[in-house]
Design an enzyme around this catalytic site. Sequence first.
Site, PDB file in Angstrom:
ATOM      1  N   THR A   1       0.830  -1.199   0.000  1.00 38.00           N
ATOM      2  CA  THR A   1       0.000   0.000   0.000  1.00 38.00           C
ATOM      3  C   THR A   1       0.870   1.256   0.000  1.00 38.00           C
ATOM      4  OG1 THR A   1      -0.196   0.053   2.411  1.00 38.00           O
ATOM      5  CG2 THR A   1      -1.868  -1.188   1.201  1.00 38.00           C
ATOM      6  N   ASP A   2       0.255   2.365  -0.415  1.00 36.41           N
ATOM      7  CA  ASP A   2       0.966   3.639  -0.468  1.00 36.41           C
ATOM      8  C   ASP A   2       0.542   4.543   0.688  1.00 36.41           C
ATOM      9  OD1 ASP A   2      -1.524   4.679  -1.167  1.00 36.41           O
ATOM     10  OD2 ASP A   2      -1.017   4.927  -3.270  1.00 36.41           O
ATOM     11  N   GLN A   3       0.968   5.770   0.665  1.00 37.71           N
ATOM     12  CA  GLN A   3       0.674   6.714   1.744  1.00 37.71           C
ATOM     13  C   GLN A   3      -0.825   6.975   1.892  1.00 37.71           C
ATOM     14  OE1 GLN A   3       2.723  10.416   1.291  1.00 37.71           O
ATOM     15  NE2 GLN A   3       2.468  10.978   3.431  1.00 37.71           N
TER      16      GLN A   3
END
Length: 138
Positions: free
Chosen positions: A15-17
């Site tokens: 996952t990203d930010q």
Amino acid sequence: MKIAEKQIEVRYAETDQMGVVYHANYLVWMEVGRAELINQLGFRYTDMEKEGVIAPVTDLQISYKKPLRYGETATVRTWIDAYDGIRVTYAYEILTPDGELAAIGKTQHVCVKRDSFRPILIRKYFPSWHEAYERAKK
């Protein structure tokens, strides 16, 4: 038409930010789906590579529809969209846990000799793969 399905648990590292799956991870999942389809057809990429043949990606298309998040399970559906004896186009649907489309895509591959990158005829070098692909695309 043969469709392979593979379940993938979304890991936190994917996952990203924003808390959603980073876009490049869908490409990795497409490769997992492609390997699953090939395995279900009774083959392995490593067998082809032992013969000095590789299958690089020559084209890629992907469209993102709905985000996936950490802890969810994605389902990757993979099938042969087109096959002409030289080129193979795989199609993918990546589904959310609710069965909604998270992404759709296609990758095109050409089998080539590893040392020269010259294309080969799959039906000549790997006749059993050729027959299986012809059956699976219908």
